[in-house]
Design a protein around this motif. Sequence first.
Motif, PDB file in Angstrom:
ATOM      1  N   CYS A 115      -1.857  19.347 -18.832  1.00 33.61           N
ATOM      2  CA  CYS A 115      -0.325  19.316 -18.222  1.00 33.61           C
ATOM      3  C   CYS A 115       0.157  20.052 -19.511  1.00 33.61           C
ATOM      4  CB  CYS A 115       0.128  17.793 -18.242  1.00 33.61           C
ATOM      5  SG  CYS A 115      -0.386  17.058 -16.682  1.00 33.61           S
ATOM      6  N   GLU A 116       1.582  19.545 -19.156  1.00 34.33           N
ATOM      7  CA  GLU A 116       2.390  20.313 -20.398  1.00 34.33           C
ATOM      8  C   GLU A 116       3.311  19.083 -20.796  1.00 34.33           C
ATOM      9  OE1 GLU A 116       6.411  22.614 -18.368  1.00 34.33           O
ATOM     10  OE2 GLU A 116       4.568  23.332 -18.568  1.00 34.33           O
ATOM     11  N   PRO A 117       4.306  18.629 -21.772  1.00 39.35           N
ATOM     12  CA  PRO A 117       4.290  17.795 -22.090  1.00 39.35           C
ATOM     13  C   PRO A 117       5.725  17.622 -21.280  1.00 39.35           C
ATOM     14  CG  PRO A 117       4.457  19.280 -23.965  1.00 39.35           C
ATOM     15  CD  PRO A 117       3.383  19.941 -23.029  1.00 39.35           C
ATOM     16  N   SER A 118       6.461  17.876 -19.965  1.00 39.76           N
ATOM     17  CA  SER A 118       7.665  18.328 -19.530  1.00 39.76           C
ATOM     18  C   SER A 118       7.439  17.426 -18.222  1.00 39.76           C
ATOM     19  CB  SER A 118       8.269  19.407 -19.578  1.00 39.76           C
ATOM     20  OG  SER A 118       7.415  20.102 -18.348  1.00 39.76           O
ATOM     21  N   THR A 119       8.063  17.405 -17.301  1.00 40.28           N
ATOM     22  CA  THR A 119       7.834  16.897 -16.184  1.00 40.28           C
ATOM     23  C   THR A 119       8.612  17.707 -14.829  1.00 40.28           C
ATOM     24  OG1 THR A 119      10.165  15.909 -15.568  1.00 40.28           O
ATOM     25  CG2 THR A 119       8.405  14.636 -16.650  1.00 40.28           C
ATOM     26  N   ASN A 120       8.549  17.963 -13.773  1.00 40.87           N
ATOM     27  CA  ASN A 120       8.910  18.732 -12.453  1.00 40.87           C
ATOM     28  C   ASN A 120      10.672  18.633 -12.559  1.00 40.87           C
ATOM     29  OD1 ASN A 120       6.383  19.393 -11.444  1.00 40.87           O
ATOM     30  ND2 ASN A 120       6.084  17.954 -10.373  1.00 40.87           N
ATOM     31  N   LEU A 121      10.614  17.698 -13.310  1.00 41.39           N
ATOM     32  CA  LEU A 121      12.199  17.217 -13.247  1.00 41.39           C
ATOM     33  C   LEU A 121      13.359  18.081 -14.338  1.00 41.39           C
ATOM     34  CD1 LEU A 121      12.909  13.215 -12.573  1.00 41.39           C
ATOM     35  CD2 LEU A 121      12.626  15.003 -11.152  1.00 41.39           C
ATOM     36  N   GLN A 122      11.727  18.767 -15.449  1.00 40.62           N
ATOM     37  CA  GLN A 122      12.844  18.885 -16.177  1.00 40.62           C
ATOM     38  C   GLN A 122      11.911  20.773 -16.032  1.00 40.62           C
ATOM     39  OE1 GLN A 122      10.142  16.603 -18.731  1.00 40.62           O
ATOM     40  NE2 GLN A 122      11.846  17.344 -21.036  1.00 40.62           N
ATOM     41  N   ARG A 123      11.121  20.681 -15.094  1.00 34.36           N
ATOM     42  CA  ARG A 123      10.737  22.249 -14.445  1.00 34.36           C
ATOM     43  C   ARG A 123      12.347  22.551 -13.689  1.00 34.36           C
ATOM     44  NH1 ARG A 123       6.039  24.708 -14.370  1.00 34.36           N
ATOM     45  NH2 ARG A 123       5.214  25.352 -15.927  1.00 34.36           N
ATOM     46  N   HIS A 166      12.113  23.894 -25.165  1.00 30.80           N
ATOM     47  CA  HIS A 166      12.301  22.786 -25.800  1.00 30.80           C
ATOM     48  C   HIS A 166      12.882  21.871 -25.751  1.00 30.80           C
ATOM     49  CE1 HIS A 166       8.215  23.456 -28.300  1.00 30.80           C
ATOM     50  NE2 HIS A 166       8.299  25.142 -27.922  1.00 30.80           N
ATOM     51  N   LYS A 167      14.628  22.959 -25.761  1.00 28.97           N
ATOM     52  CA  LYS A 167      15.013  21.682 -25.891  1.00 28.97           C
ATOM     53  C   LYS A 167      15.680  21.108 -24.738  1.00 28.97           C
ATOM     54  CE  LYS A 167      19.349  24.979 -27.689  1.00 28.97           C
ATOM     55  NZ  LYS A 167      20.187  25.835 -26.968  1.00 28.97           N
ATOM     56  N   LEU A 168      15.430  21.583 -23.932  1.00 28.03           N
ATOM     57  CA  LEU A 168      14.454  20.456 -22.300  1.00 28.03           C
ATOM     58  C   LEU A 168      13.717  18.797 -22.694  1.00 28.03           C
ATOM     59  CD1 LEU A 168      14.466  22.663 -19.118  1.00 28.03           C
ATOM     60  CD2 LEU A 168      16.315  21.342 -19.974  1.00 28.03           C
ATOM     61  N   ASN A 169      13.129  18.665 -24.032  1.00 36.51           N
ATOM     62  CA  ASN A 169      12.287  18.153 -24.155  1.00 36.51           C
ATOM     63  C   ASN A 169      13.377  17.124 -25.372  1.00 36.51           C
ATOM     64  OD1 ASN A 169      10.390  17.167 -22.615  1.00 36.51           O
ATOM     65  ND2 ASN A 169       8.489  19.290 -24.059  1.00 36.51           N
ATOM     66  N   SER A 170      14.129  17.928 -26.170  1.00 42.57           N
ATOM     67  CA  SER A 170      14.859  17.326 -27.125  1.00 42.57           C
ATOM     68  C   SER A 170      16.259  16.618 -26.878  1.00 42.57           C
ATOM     69  CB  SER A 170      15.424  18.617 -27.698  1.00 42.57           C
ATOM     70  OG  SER A 170      16.862  18.579 -28.516  1.00 42.57           O
ATOM     71  N   PHE A 171      16.538  14.911 -27.804  1.00 46.04           N
ATOM     72  CA  PHE A 171      17.782  14.553 -27.062  1.00 46.04           C
ATOM     73  C   PHE A 171      18.998  14.733 -27.525  1.00 46.04           C
ATOM     74  CE2 PHE A 171      14.336  12.060 -27.997  1.00 46.04           C
ATOM     75  CZ  PHE A 171      14.959  10.207 -26.595  1.00 46.04           C
ATOM     76  N   ASP A 172      18.870  16.461 -28.124  1.00 48.18           N
ATOM     77  CA  ASP A 172      19.943  17.445 -28.531  1.00 48.18           C
ATOM     78  C   ASP A 172      20.336  17.174 -27.362  1.00 48.18           C
ATOM     79  OD1 ASP A 172      19.796  17.158 -31.542  1.00 48.18           O
ATOM     80  OD2 ASP A 172      19.027  18.955 -31.839  1.00 48.18           O
ATOM     81  N   THR A 173      19.869  17.700 -26.208  1.00 45.49           N
ATOM     82  CA  THR A 173      20.899  18.246 -25.323  1.00 45.49           C
ATOM     83  C   THR A 173      20.982  16.607 -24.431  1.00 45.49           C
ATOM     84  OG1 THR A 173      18.409  18.033 -23.982  1.00 45.49           O
ATOM     85  CG2 THR A 173      19.344  20.046 -25.035  1.00 45.49           C
ATOM     86  N   ALA A 174      20.608  15.204 -24.581  1.00 41.23           N
ATOM     87  CA  ALA A 174      21.521  14.798 -23.702  1.00 41.23           C
ATOM     88  C   ALA A 174      22.146  13.777 -23.542  1.00 41.23           C
ATOM     89  CB  ALA A 174      19.939  13.367 -24.011  1.00 41.23           C
ATOM     90  N   PRO A 175      23.168  12.973 -23.239  1.00 38.80           N
ATOM     91  CA  PRO A 175      23.662  12.500 -23.162  1.00 38.80           C
ATOM     92  C   PRO A 175      23.743  10.954 -24.016  1.00 38.80           C
ATOM     93  CG  PRO A 175      23.605  12.455 -20.830  1.00 38.80           C
ATOM     94  CD  PRO A 175      22.763  13.067 -21.176  1.00 38.80           C
ATOM     95  N   LYS A 176      25.191  10.382 -24.406  1.00 42.09           N
ATOM     96  CA  LYS A 176      25.215   9.561 -24.857  1.00 42.09           C
ATOM     97  C   LYS A 176      24.941   7.913 -23.589  1.00 42.09           C
ATOM     98  CE  LYS A 176      30.067   7.846 -24.687  1.00 42.09           C
ATOM     99  NZ  LYS A 176      31.320   7.463 -25.585  1.00 42.09           N
ATOM    100  N   LYS A 177      24.143   7.718 -24.065  1.00 42.03           N
ATOM    101  CA  LYS A 177      23.349   6.154 -23.509  1.00 42.03           C
ATOM    102  C   LYS A 177      22.077   6.392 -22.117  1.00 42.03           C
ATOM    103  CE  LYS A 177      27.329   3.031 -23.878  1.00 42.03           C
ATOM    104  NZ  LYS A 177      28.588   1.886 -23.585  1.00 42.03           N
ATOM    105  N   LEU A 178      21.941   7.537 -22.982  1.00 37.70           N
ATOM    106  CA  LEU A 178      21.403   8.251 -21.912  1.00 37.70           C
ATOM    107  C   LEU A 178      19.769   7.378 -20.484  1.00 37.70           C
ATOM    108  CD1 LEU A 178      19.193  11.166 -20.731  1.00 37.70           C
ATOM    109  CD2 LEU A 178      17.708   9.483 -23.134  1.00 37.70           C
ATOM    110  N   LEU A 179      20.118   7.986 -19.778  1.00 42.35           N
ATOM    111  CA  LEU A 179      19.219   6.490 -18.396  1.00 42.35           C
ATOM    112  C   LEU A 179      18.272   6.910 -18.634  1.00 42.35           C
ATOM    113  CD1 LEU A 179      20.384   8.343 -14.956  1.00 42.35           C
ATOM    114  CD2 LEU A 179      21.737   5.939 -15.867  1.00 42.35           C
ATOM    115  N   SER A 180      17.452   5.070 -18.653  1.00 41.05           N
ATOM    116  CA  SER A 180      16.300   4.581 -19.326  1.00 41.05           C
ATOM    117  C   SER A 180      15.338   5.221 -18.442  1.00 41.05           C
ATOM    118  CB  SER A 180      16.523   2.873 -19.698  1.00 41.05           C
ATOM    119  OG  SER A 180      16.483   2.761 -18.195  1.00 41.05           O
TER     120      SER A 180
END
Length: 457
Positions: free
Chosen positions: A92-100, A335-349
């Motif tokens: 595996c790589e450290p991402s999911t199909n949703l991130q793909r 790499h950005k897709l794993n970062s919280f820099d591309t996440a909105p505030k109050k990210l869904l759990s």
Amino acid sequence: MASNEPKQGGGFFASIASGLSTFGSAMTKSVNGLLGYEGLEVINPEGGTEDAEEEAKKGRWKQEDRDGYWKMMQNYIGSDVQSMVTLPVLICEPSTNLQRMAELMEYSNLLDLADKCEDPYMRLVYSSSWAISIYYAYKRAWKPFNPILGETYELVNHGGITFIAEQVSHHPPMCAGHAENEHFTYDVTSKLRTKFLGNSIDIYPVGRTRVTLKRDGVVLELVPPPTKVNNLIFGRTWIDSPGEMIMTNLNTGDKAVLYFQPCGWFGSGRYEVDGYVYNADEEPKILMTGKWNESMNYQPCDLDGEPLPGTELKEVWRVADAPKNDKHQYTYFAHKLNSFDTAPKKLLSSDSRLRPDRCALETGDLSKAGSEKTRLEERQRTEKRTREAKGDKFTPKWFDFTDEVAPTPWGELEVYKYNGKYAEHRAALDSSNSDEESSNAKSTEFNPWQYGDLAAE
């Protein structure tokens, strides 16, 4: 230069059948007798034919791991890989199909250009090049994690796009996604059908991808080619996607038909894409040619598919620079897709970034990644048993199941539709007075679950 093959090669299904047949027979040499595994083939992506034993020793597996994994997996030859036993985290790589799925947004500027463009054929040049751009990421040989039912992924801070994806079904595994900015909306329902062949996997994209260009309401529909992952256990793992990609303007009937060449002898044809943009009368208007791992080019053509005099081949897309010697062959955008820099505030759990197995693998802790992956899968099975016992049915939050069944070349697809609730959810959070930022989500526990605290049984 481009050829007329996409138009004259017997159409979509014929070209796929021909491509897979060529692909299956080219560049292979059985290593039966060399390694002792009946029927096993090792394919060298560079096209060598006399180095099967040498190729078999390459790859990510140690000899003892290869032997054990082969003995376990050979019983599943011919099966859908998604119905098999739990796959080891090592592949595996450290991402999911949703991130793909979100990686398709890296070159979303091409869709912005398609929306701004008045030429209907250039719209298809831009949009089909956008669809090709994801294949550079797909050449990674690592497998993303399968999302947990109810898992989500959110993306902001890129091209004005708001992106949401959700795992909407566990059996069969299905995910749905929606992205939007001022120029386009993107909607996808994705269900993969796979066939495990021992040292390779055939992947058939039983999905529907539609893009709506906002200025004129143009709706584009994508049918991608199948994909083959070679040398899973023995040799250097590599990926090819022989067949036709079709991008159709549902408003006018115009379409781009692009043929992904199968990898031939000595690597000939690998990565190459050639085809045309046709009008509704199937007359070629623009030729397109390039490589899916480098760039795409276009040039106006006559009715015979030949370049028009006085025109020149122009580049429409080129792959961005990528990190060198990256462990998982990630792009900067991946790499950005794993970062919280591309996440909105109050990210869904329920977001993929928060998965403990993904996080552990990202830091190189294989033992923890494996145990957490097993724990999540056990919890998912426990929820399924509880749901069945209660007579409940899983209901996605951000997508609605529809009565529409879409035909695809590899089977029928049940369509999920974005319900608009995510936009309402985000608007409410953005208008709130909370100062909580997305970085605080790092300590949030991953929680895609339908029920409360259920102990894995």
